[in-house]
Design an enzyme around this catalytic site. Structure first.
Site, mmCIF file in Angstrom:
data_model
loop_
_atom_site.group_PDB
_atom_site.id
_atom_site.type_symbol
_atom_site.label_atom_id
_atom_site.label_comp_id
_atom_site.label_asym_id
_atom_site.label_seq_id
_atom_site.Cartn_x
_atom_site.Cartn_y
_atom_site.Cartn_z
ATOM 1 N N THR A 292 0.826 -1.207 0.000
ATOM 2 C CA THR A 292 0.000 0.000 0.000
ATOM 3 C C THR A 292 0.864 1.264 0.000
ATOM 4 O O THR A 292 0.689 2.150 -0.826
ATOM 5 C CB THR A 292 -0.893 0.029 1.270
ATOM 6 O OG1 THR A 292 -1.532 -1.238 1.379
ATOM 7 C CG2 THR A 292 -1.944 1.117 1.172
ATOM 8 N N VAL A 293 1.810 1.318 0.940
ATOM 9 C CA VAL A 293 2.638 2.520 1.037
ATOM 10 C C VAL A 293 3.670 2.558 -0.085
ATOM 11 O O VAL A 293 3.856 3.579 -0.749
ATOM 12 C CB VAL A 293 3.334 2.595 2.418
ATOM 13 C CG1 VAL A 293 4.232 3.816 2.492
ATOM 14 C CG2 VAL A 293 2.296 2.619 3.533
ATOM 15 N N LYS B 74 8.067 0.563 12.286
ATOM 16 C CA LYS B 74 8.117 0.853 13.733
ATOM 17 C C LYS B 74 8.544 -0.347 14.556
ATOM 18 O O LYS B 74 9.259 -0.214 15.533
ATOM 19 C CB LYS B 74 6.768 1.388 14.211
ATOM 20 C CG LYS B 74 5.613 0.473 13.895
ATOM 21 C CD LYS B 74 4.432 1.216 13.294
ATOM 22 C CE LYS B 74 4.732 1.616 11.859
ATOM 23 N NZ LYS B 74 3.585 1.985 11.051
ATOM 24 N N VAL C 205 5.977 6.755 12.726
ATOM 25 C CA VAL C 205 5.040 7.236 13.749
ATOM 26 C C VAL C 205 4.047 8.215 13.126
ATOM 27 O O VAL C 205 4.442 9.245 12.585
ATOM 28 C CB VAL C 205 5.775 7.943 14.912
ATOM 29 C CG1 VAL C 205 4.790 8.384 15.982
ATOM 30 C CG2 VAL C 205 6.844 7.045 15.514
ATOM 31 N N GLY D 10 2.124 8.503 10.451
ATOM 32 C CA GLY D 10 2.045 8.874 9.039
ATOM 33 C C GLY D 10 2.733 10.185 8.745
ATOM 34 O O GLY D 10 3.904 10.373 9.081
ATOM 35 N N GLY E 151 -11.786 -1.618 5.780
ATOM 36 C CA GLY E 151 -10.380 -1.534 5.403
ATOM 37 C C GLY E 151 -9.511 -0.842 6.437
ATOM 38 O O GLY E 151 -8.366 -0.507 6.168
ATOM 39 N N GLU F 45 -6.706 -5.037 9.719
ATOM 40 C CA GLU F 45 -6.236 -6.152 8.903
ATOM 41 C C GLU F 45 -6.950 -7.440 9.308
ATOM 42 O O GLU F 45 -7.585 -7.512 10.359
ATOM 43 C CB GLU F 45 -4.728 -6.306 9.079
ATOM 44 C CG GLU F 45 -3.995 -5.098 8.518
ATOM 45 C CD GLU F 45 -2.487 -5.210 8.668
ATOM 46 O OE1 GLU F 45 -1.949 -6.314 8.451
ATOM 47 O OE2 GLU F 45 -1.860 -4.198 8.988
ATOM 48 N N ASP G 5 1.441 -2.187 18.027
ATOM 49 C CA ASP G 5 1.821 -1.133 17.094
ATOM 50 C C ASP G 5 2.010 0.186 17.846
ATOM 51 O O ASP G 5 3.013 0.884 17.662
ATOM 52 C CB ASP G 5 0.729 -0.997 16.022
ATOM 53 C CG ASP G 5 0.972 0.165 15.079
ATOM 54 O OD1 ASP G 5 1.760 -0.004 14.132
ATOM 55 O OD2 ASP G 5 0.386 1.240 15.298
ATOM 56 N N LYS H 288 5.522 2.528 18.606
ATOM 57 C CA LYS H 288 5.609 3.984 18.407
ATOM 58 C C LYS H 288 5.935 4.684 19.717
ATOM 59 O O LYS H 288 6.677 5.665 19.745
ATOM 60 C CB LYS H 288 4.297 4.495 17.815
ATOM 61 C CG LYS H 288 4.069 3.981 16.389
ATOM 62 C CD LYS H 288 2.622 4.191 15.939
ATOM 63 C CE LYS H 288 2.412 3.652 14.528
ATOM 64 N NZ LYS H 288 0.976 3.591 14.174
#
Lengths: 430, 430
Positions: A15-16, A105, A132, A134, A187, A190, A201, A205
């Site tokens: 995606t990124v 991260k 961290v 976006g 979406g 996940e 997650d 961070k």
């Protein structure tokens, strides 16, 4: 004079990665002008060249051989995620002196010091704004733009998935499992949501932010972490009745103790008053409050995830990295001179909300109150709700107490014959 | 290995200068550790050595001879403010190759390109985080952390004095002059408040933000500016009745036209819906929204003025500057490759609020409406209020119209015999 060429290898085209490649293709000239360099995407390393992608990539650029692809790269952009093979690739890139840009991260919060040491040894640079929140410039903020201040506290909503789920629960009254399913459908979560919903997650961070804020090494293992899977619709309704909301917070705080400064590093779902600036951060948005000794309270707000916002952070790192490759200069090195220890969570003073299920008989409230009192915990509010037929939920909030003492109280409550169960334990912030 | 010594000259010891000197004295070792340098305050240049100060400065450091003091300085921190003598001193510092750190928005918005050219010629660096919004890292954000994105719009409250005054008017119902007096009493407005209340301070910041955001040169003269002195209690009450607030906004926007991109650069008091993120920015706080093509909408919020927050920004620049002096590397150079032109304000589409005083006689509304219609301006709402005995205020809001056309309409209204006066003209944003 032609601008020096900077050769880029991209690892990963998910995606990124796809969005980075798309923007680099469309805006490469403009970004190059800002860096004073010609940006050349040399190759893109993927696991499966046939996988469908949201962006068309020149097939000649695509390869599965990371080691060969990275050879001669000025800059390696790692967007694979997870520990392996990302760790191996990033180590190789740094060892050969390539600048590394990553949004990973988990990797940084687990192996950050080792990566920094490799970078130092080969005078390579390490950038990770995308790790961290976006495009919200928290890493820049802590690593550069607030480095003249003494950071006292970092308090943030840094995981969009859990914020979306808690928001759904609050707005629809849904239970956690329903809201998770909705987030997956939309979406925002996940298929395997573990890293998000268990707070891992956010903990990664938190470790990164604590390390930067306090010039110390804080790894993910040192962050006390609790996810959102036990948050119930009842607790969200109770919070609302108290003028509060429940948010998953990442907290990194400088605590001044008699033995010197200590770091508080925690991630947990907390009750926050609706008037708190983080209370109105909804949906998949992120926000981080930084409190500087001189700066006072600053807040940064924006989209913390998604292809485009994360790509924005990666490309900003790319402009800085390319400028340094072409014209000299370096990213800031690791700053860990302070080496403040992370404090034991048991010694952190916190306010608590507890929901205790008891039989609907006389004298139970006195027993429960007695257990708190015996542990030196002072109660702020006490309510009774009908939890089930012939059962009652005693809902209490405490004044500030050490976490360890509250944990001991909870253990004693569980052992009491008059207590059917501890339905919820939530901390209160702000 | 002893860290290299970096010699610092401070120009000015007013509110911000004193705080910088205090923090540098108290926290110098910590800041030096972050920069990998020993920070040495060489001297402090003041106009009057006998003036009372909020911080004790070693008398041996104090001098009135700027030229002699700056000789041999690695870093010159300019906190005098205003154009002269700051301009002369900063030019000298850059010419001799010293790094300059300044919070002087007026100087940068007037002579920025000349300063950048001097810096470039002697490979000196220019830092100015403190010039916009105190410790809120807008300059870092635009110059570094979002440089990989295409900025579409910058919209901010960047002047705390006017925000405090408008806030006072809204919360107490006071007229402008009373609220100004209260702000002066509370220390939020200077004895001569012109630069703040006429919007000039915000316009300087707008020029700096537009230059950075759009990689172009925008000077303060190119910013269309209107202050808050004509905002009345009636308009604030009308705004509230419409679910809006009045805020002094700085707007820098990339406008895509058939002839290429143009820059919109304006400062004016605007009506904003209370749901807008800037509507709840109260008191002397600042907030800036940055919209990036990839990043989406980001918001930065914090104290935009005052000694300590501004000193925080100066000291962060100092850590970066000292690190570069000691270990190589440079601040970003001027980036003006795009050279986008600033657009004529008359061609900017905007919504308007107008309050038109007319005699309380039949047919006047039709006349007024006819004048709007004749100029092709479509009205969104029309109300009539009793403005004075035998007089009526017609309050209209327009749909989007070019500013030039609205100005022509206002001129026609003023000429009409049926119009007693145009009581207010405010633009609507968001």
């Amino acid at each position: 004079m032609k601008a020096p060429v900077v050769r880029i290898t991209a690892l990963g085209a998910g995606t990124v990665g796809s969005e980075v490649i798309r923007l680099l293709t469309e805006r490469g000239e403009e970004l190059g002008a800002r860096a004073g360099a010609t940006l050349e995407l040399k190759n893109v390393v993927v696991r499966n060249p046939q996988a469908p992608r949201s962006v068309e990539i020149d097939p000649k650029l695509i390869t599965t051989d990371a080691a060969a692809a990275m050879a001669g790269a000025d800059i390696v952009i790692e967007l694979i995620g997870g520990i392996e093979p990302a760790f191996t690739y990033v180590k190789q890139a740094l060892q050969q002196g390539s600048t590394v840009i990553t949004g990973n991260k988990a990797l940084l919060a687990t192996h950050g010091p080792e990566l920094y040491e490799l970078a130092e040894a080969s005078e390579a640079d390490l950038y990770y704004e995308a790790a961290v929140a976006g495009a919200v410039p928290i890493v820049y903020g802590l690593r550069e733009s607030l480095t003249g201040d003494r950071i006292m506290k970092v308090l943030g909503i840094v995981n969009g998935t859990t914020n979306f789920i808690l928001d759904q629960m609050a707005s629809t009254g849904a239970e956690y499992s329903q809201a998770l399913a909705q987030a997956q459908e939309a979406g925002f979560a996940e298929a395997d949501p573990t890293a998000d919903v268990e707070g891992l997650d956010a903990a990664a961070k938190c470790a990164i932010m604590a390390s930067l804020a306090f010039h110390s090494r804080v790894s993910i293992e040192q962050v006390e972490v609790e996810g959102i899977t036990k948050v119930s619709a009842t607790d969200i309704a109770n919070a609302r009745a108290r003028g509060q909301v429940i948010k998953l917070l990442a907290i990194a705080e400088r605590v001044c103790t008699g033995e010197g400064d200590r770091i508080r590093a925690q991630v947990y779902p907390a009750m926050l008053p609706t008037s708190h600036p983080l209370a109105s951060v909804n949906g998949a948005y992120n926000a981080v409050i930084l409190e500087g000794e001189a700066a006072g309270r600053l807040m940064f707000y924006g989209q913390g995830a998604g292809g485009a916002p994360t790509a924005s952070a990666v490309l900003s790192d790319l402009v800085a990295a390319a400028s340094h490759r072409a014209h000299g200069g370096h990213a800031p090195r690791e700053s860990c001179y302070a080496q403040l220890p992370v404090m034991d969570p048991n010694s952190i003073p916190t306010r608590y909300y507890l929901r205790i299920r008891v039989p609907d008989t006389a004298g139970v409230l006195a027993t429960v109150a007695g257990i708190f009192s015996a542990h030196g915990i002072s109660l702020e509010t006490v309510h009774q709700d009908h939890g089930a037929p012939s059962q009652v939920d005693i809902v209490v909030t405490t004044h500030e107490a050490l976490q360890g003492e509250v944990q001991a109280t909870i253990a004693a409550l569980r052992e009491s014959e008059q207590v059917l169960g501890i339905e919820s334990v939530l901390r209160i912030e702000g």
